[in-house]
Enzyme design. Structure first.
Site, PDB file in Angstrom:
ATOM      1  N   SER A 193      42.879  47.369  21.916  1.00  0.00           N
ATOM      2  CA  SER A 193      42.335  47.343  23.277  1.00  0.00           C
ATOM      3  C   SER A 193      42.367  48.736  23.882  1.00  0.00           C
ATOM      4  O   SER A 193      43.308  49.510  23.641  1.00  0.00           O
ATOM      5  CB  SER A 193      43.157  46.394  24.156  1.00  0.00           C
ATOM      6  OG  SER A 193      42.761  46.500  25.519  1.00  0.00           O
ATOM      7  N   TYR A 208      50.806  43.132  27.925  1.00  0.00           N
ATOM      8  CA  TYR A 208      49.596  43.052  27.112  1.00  0.00           C
ATOM      9  C   TYR A 208      49.282  44.413  26.496  1.00  0.00           C
ATOM     10  O   TYR A 208      49.030  44.522  25.287  1.00  0.00           O
ATOM     11  CB  TYR A 208      48.415  42.584  27.965  1.00  0.00           C
ATOM     12  CG  TYR A 208      47.087  42.686  27.251  1.00  0.00           C
ATOM     13  CD1 TYR A 208      46.740  41.770  26.261  1.00  0.00           C
ATOM     14  CD2 TYR A 208      46.179  43.713  27.548  1.00  0.00           C
ATOM     15  CE1 TYR A 208      45.525  41.870  25.582  1.00  0.00           C
ATOM     16  CE2 TYR A 208      44.979  43.820  26.875  1.00  0.00           C
ATOM     17  CZ  TYR A 208      44.653  42.897  25.896  1.00  0.00           C
ATOM     18  OH  TYR A 208      43.460  43.004  25.226  1.00  0.00           O
TER      19      TYR A 208
END
Length: 320
Positions: A193, A208
């Site tokens: 990501s 995250y």
């Protein structure tokens, strides 16, 4: 003309020559980088993934990027092992793929990555036994429902973020890689990501982002460990893609659809250890790197605070 230039240079002090050479290099380097970017992004041919093996494993294939990968891999002629927690959704996706690509063989493996992973890994090992698995797409993962401070992350969400994003990818890779080693070929793609690698920080998504930073480093280490064994390991780093997890419904130039991202991603498999396949994302990445981290941090914090406010408002309406 060239002779005149050379004669003129001979009369200059050595320090002037050094400055001219350094100036030439400073101009040449970005030019070469731009040419390389154009080549690898638009002109470099994709690898024939069937040379890695005739089967591909995809985790989290029932929605989003994983579903896009499943269809694209089938388009390239690979058989599929789809690994997800919902048997009905797995059947829906596999039926859709076989309707479009009738020759594709598909095995569905039900694994709840937030549950007992040991049993799930055994099911995966049983499913791949004796198969020529050449490609692994580690896509399974979760994020926050919406932005929140670290102290607001409840115990269940914290556990699932680490278990699914970190342990899930690690355990599946450990299950698949021995067969690749035996056959001395394979390609592993781990979905990272931009929250962990493109932007300097991702406030209000700390856990995250931390799990995706693990994926990035894990991938790089495996790339070095297994490159000489014929196994290409890669971390793909998308920015925003129009998925349910990102809470974005409409695709645009800078936010591709899942199919749009997967089409771009397929061309990069087997090359660099880290990449951003969708070209507008790579442009954004370059622009972000030009800005001071303090400016990016402030912008990102303000943006995520807005997401948090909207999420809290939505939660309060549900309670009412």
């Amino acid at each position: 003309m060239e002779a005149c230039i050379l004669e003129h240079l001979k009369t200059q002090p050595s320090w002037v020559i050094v400055l001219i050479v350094l100036g030439f290099i400073s101009v040449l380097k970005p030019s070469l980088s731009l040419l390389k970017w154009v080549y690898v992004t638009f002109l470099r041919p994709a690898k024939n993934l069937k040379k890695y093996g005739s089967w591909a494993v995809v985790t989290g294939p029932t929605d989003g990027i994983g579903k896009g990968f499943a269809f694209q891999l089938a388009r390239k002629g690979l058989n599929l092992i789809l690994v997800g927690r919902n048997p009905d959704k797995l059947k829906e996706v596999s039926d859709g793929i076989q309707k479009k690509f009738g020759k594709t063989q598909i095995k569905n493996v039900v694994v709840d990555f937030s549950g007992d992973l040991s049993e799930g890994i055994i099911r995966i090992q049983e499913a791949i036994e004796g198969l020529d698995v050449g490609v692994l797409i580690n896509n399974v993962g979760i994020s926050y429902p919406y932005a929140r401070f670290f102290h607001e992350v409840d115990e269940e969400l914290l556990k699932n973020l680490i278990k699914i994003n970190v342990e899930g990818t690690t355990r599946v890779t450990q299950a698949v890689i021995p067969g690749m080693l035996k056959r001395k070929k394979g390609a592993i793609v781990n979905i990272g990501s931009g929250a962990a690698t493109v932007i300097p920080s991702d406030p209000l998504y700390a856990v995250y982002a931390g799990t995706k930073a693990y994926i990035d480093q894990f991938s790089r280490c495996l790339y070095v460990e297994y490159k000489k064994s014929g196994i290409d390991v890669q971390c793909q780093v998308p920015l925003y893609v129009a998925t349910k997890m990102a809470s974005i419904r409409r695709a645009s130039l800078i936010v591709p659809s899942t199919d749009g991202y997967a089409r771009a991603a397929m061309r990069w498999i087997g090359y660099e250890p880290r990449c951003t396949p969708y070209w507008p994302h790579s442009v954004i990445w370059s622009l972000v790197y030009m800005l001071p981290e303090s400016i990016v941090d402030a912008w990102r914090l303000n943006f995520c605070l807005g997401v948090r406010k909207k999420g809290q408002l939505k939660d309060s309406r549900k309670k009412d």
